[in-house]
Design a protein around this motif. Structure first.
Motif, mmCIF file in Angstrom:
data_model
loop_
_atom_site.group_PDB
_atom_site.id
_atom_site.type_symbol
_atom_site.label_atom_id
_atom_site.label_comp_id
_atom_site.label_asym_id
_atom_site.label_seq_id
_atom_site.Cartn_x
_atom_site.Cartn_y
_atom_site.Cartn_z
ATOM 1 N N GLU A 1 1.268 -1.055 0.225
ATOM 2 C CA GLU A 1 0.497 -0.374 0.214
ATOM 3 C C GLU A 1 0.852 1.338 0.036
ATOM 4 N N LYS A 2 -0.128 2.297 -0.492
ATOM 5 C CA LYS A 2 1.196 3.294 -0.804
ATOM 6 C C LYS A 2 1.332 4.541 0.638
ATOM 7 N N GLY A 3 3.025 4.708 0.250
ATOM 8 C CA GLY A 3 3.113 5.030 2.150
ATOM 9 C C GLY A 3 4.021 3.926 3.012
ATOM 10 N N LYS A 4 3.945 2.680 2.720
ATOM 11 C CA LYS A 4 4.004 1.713 3.510
ATOM 12 C C LYS A 4 5.569 0.852 2.969
ATOM 13 N N VAL A 5 6.088 0.381 4.141
ATOM 14 C CA VAL A 5 7.723 0.007 3.224
ATOM 15 C C VAL A 5 7.866 -1.923 3.789
ATOM 16 N N VAL A 6 8.134 -2.283 3.070
ATOM 17 C CA VAL A 6 8.750 -3.822 2.672
ATOM 18 C C VAL A 6 9.495 -4.045 2.745
ATOM 19 N N VAL A 7 10.211 -4.707 3.710
ATOM 20 C CA VAL A 7 11.064 -6.100 3.269
ATOM 21 C C VAL A 7 11.656 -7.064 3.344
ATOM 22 N N ILE A 8 11.751 -7.396 2.287
ATOM 23 C CA ILE A 8 12.175 -9.077 1.771
ATOM 24 C C ILE A 8 13.285 -9.548 2.482
ATOM 25 N N ILE A 9 12.790 -10.721 2.832
ATOM 26 C CA ILE A 9 14.555 -11.233 3.625
ATOM 27 C C ILE A 9 14.476 -12.948 3.038
ATOM 28 N N GLY A 10 15.709 -13.255 3.507
ATOM 29 C CA GLY A 10 15.766 -15.298 2.850
ATOM 30 C C GLY A 10 16.656 -15.632 2.472
ATOM 31 N N PRO A 11 17.517 -16.631 2.493
ATOM 32 C CA PRO A 11 19.114 -17.063 2.033
ATOM 33 C C PRO A 11 18.819 -16.694 0.468
ATOM 34 N N SER A 12 20.257 -16.329 0.667
ATOM 35 C CA SER A 12 20.967 -16.185 -0.555
ATOM 36 C C SER A 12 20.408 -16.969 -1.280
ATOM 37 N N VAL B 1 15.352 -4.898 0.313
ATOM 38 C CA VAL B 1 16.009 -6.235 0.190
ATOM 39 C C VAL B 1 17.495 -5.988 1.480
ATOM 40 N N THR B 2 16.922 -6.767 2.323
ATOM 41 C CA THR B 2 18.265 -6.459 3.133
ATOM 42 C C THR B 2 18.711 -7.185 3.907
ATOM 43 N N HIS B 3 19.488 -7.608 4.873
ATOM 44 C CA HIS B 3 20.247 -8.147 5.779
ATOM 45 C C HIS B 3 20.126 -7.833 6.639
ATOM 46 N N GLU B 4 19.773 -6.848 7.152
ATOM 47 C CA GLU B 4 20.195 -5.747 8.236
ATOM 48 C C GLU B 4 18.246 -6.022 9.519
ATOM 49 N N MET B 5 18.601 -7.074 9.934
ATOM 50 C CA MET B 5 17.376 -7.114 10.821
ATOM 51 C C MET B 5 17.236 -5.888 11.713
ATOM 52 N N ALA B 6 18.011 -5.368 12.248
ATOM 53 C CA ALA B 6 17.386 -4.094 13.041
ATOM 54 C C ALA B 6 16.698 -3.569 12.550
ATOM 55 N N PHE B 7 16.732 -2.944 11.544
ATOM 56 C CA PHE B 7 16.270 -2.117 10.484
ATOM 57 C C PHE B 7 14.835 -2.588 10.065
ATOM 58 N N ALA B 8 14.821 -3.710 9.362
ATOM 59 C CA ALA B 8 13.481 -4.557 9.545
ATOM 60 C C ALA B 8 12.578 -3.767 10.344
ATOM 61 N N ARG B 9 13.033 -4.712 11.620
ATOM 62 C CA ARG B 9 12.082 -4.492 13.170
ATOM 63 C C ARG B 9 11.476 -2.839 12.867
ATOM 64 N N GLU B 10 12.634 -2.137 12.751
ATOM 65 C CA GLU B 10 11.940 -0.801 12.354
ATOM 66 C C GLU B 10 11.326 -0.119 12.313
ATOM 67 N N VAL B 11 11.587 -0.107 10.554
ATOM 68 C CA VAL B 11 10.971 0.502 10.230
ATOM 69 C C VAL B 11 9.844 0.039 8.971
ATOM 70 N N ALA B 12 10.027 -1.254 8.916
ATOM 71 C CA ALA B 12 9.355 -1.897 8.036
ATOM 72 C C ALA B 12 8.063 -2.259 9.123
ATOM 73 N N ASP B 13 6.352 -2.097 7.717
ATOM 74 C CA ASP B 13 5.716 -2.616 7.956
ATOM 75 C C ASP B 13 5.299 -3.672 8.133
ATOM 76 N N LYS B 14 5.920 -4.661 7.078
ATOM 77 C CA LYS B 14 5.574 -5.873 6.559
ATOM 78 C C LYS B 14 6.921 -6.380 6.628
ATOM 79 N N VAL B 15 7.298 -7.742 6.723
ATOM 80 C CA VAL B 15 8.515 -8.374 6.353
ATOM 81 C C VAL B 15 7.508 -9.540 5.550
ATOM 82 N N ILE B 16 8.712 -10.349 4.326
ATOM 83 C CA ILE B 16 8.381 -10.721 3.402
ATOM 84 C C ILE B 16 9.366 -11.562 3.382
ATOM 85 N N PHE B 17 9.081 -13.360 3.884
ATOM 86 C CA PHE B 17 10.288 -13.940 4.217
ATOM 87 C C PHE B 17 10.298 -15.018 2.309
#
Ligand code: ADP
Length: 244
Positions: free
Chosen positions: A25-36, A196-212
């Protein structure tokens, strides 16, 4: 703002994305994580058609591309104009100053006049904390400063969506924080972001949704506190454990 529907991408025999569906959605932050190798970068590159999907639909803003019927070049160009991309290795033009790097897109693509493009670039470079570096060339800047120029350059095109492909993973640890800080600021100003990032602390703080992602599919998604604290899938648990 973004809708992805049953997206597939293969490289020859290798089926990398196996039916990805996702909305942002507009204005949302999605972080994508997962193995290489799970397809995170390929998904991001498909979003601005740096890679051409084999099947599926992508909608960004008011542009819809259906890859089961060769989209028109003009529509691909319209979709690209909605997105700003920040790369792992900055991809700055080495022979241009920070200022010229940021001015380039608005002048060549948007046909903005030079004075206006300059004002805009100065404003954006100031915003990312580089007011005193505008006339430096990339080789004179630290990795963190180059990446902040990369963010300013993407923002200069007034995108609807910002895409970040492992923006801090090429950086020495000392420069990571300043880049994440700028990204957080961009998020707080209401930008729609896919990272796409491996910075989990950042994902926790800034993401609205995390995709694995795992093996070309979205295995699990949720709010960061849900996904990090109570992952439903065993593979997500294993992945998070390895990061600790
Ligand atoms: P991730 O970002 O999760 O590490 P990638 O999207 O980079 O994963 O890669 C997924 C798979 O696709 C990998 O097996 C990778 O080798 C392959 N791949 C990525 N880009 C290409 C390409 N241009 N040509 C062939 N194979 C590719």
């Amino acid at each position: 703002m973004i809708t992805i529907n049953d997206l597939h991408k293969s490289f020859n025999q290798l089926h990398v994305l196996k039916g990805i569906s996702l909305t942002v959605e507009k204005g949302k932050v999605v972080v994508i994580i997962g193995p290489s190798g799970s397809g995170k970068t390929t998904l991001l590159r498909c979003l601005n058609v740096l890679e051409t999907p084999n099947q599926g639909k992508i909608q960004i803003g008011n542009v819809v591309l259906d890859f089961s019927q060769n989209p028109a070049k003009a529509d691909i160009a319209r979709l690209r104009r909605q997105t700003g991309m920040v790369f792992q290795n900055y991809n700055l033009f080495p022979h241009m100053t920070a200022l010229e790097n940021v001015m380039e897109g608005p002048i060549t693509v948007k046909k903005m006049d030079k004075a206006a493009a300059r004002d805009k670039a100065v404003h954006l470079l100031t915003k990312v904390g580089l007011a005193d570096k505008i006339n430096e060339y990339p080789f004179q800047l630290s990795g963190g400063q180059q990446q902040r120029v990369g963010i300013a350059r993407a923002l200069a095109m007034d995108p609807q969506v910002m895409l970040f492909d492992e923006p801090t993973s090429a950086l020495d640890p000392e420069w990571v924080g300043e880049v994440l800080k700028v990204m957080k600021q961009v998020a707080q100003e209401g930008m729609t972001m896919v990272i796409v990032t491996h910075e989990m602390a950042f994902a926790r703080e800034v993401a609205d949704k995390v995709i694995f992602m795992d093996q070309g599919v979205i295995l699990e998604q949720g709010k960061p506190e849900e996904l990090f604290t109570h992952p439903r899938e065993e593979r997500t648990r294993q992945f998070l454990k390895l990061l600790r």
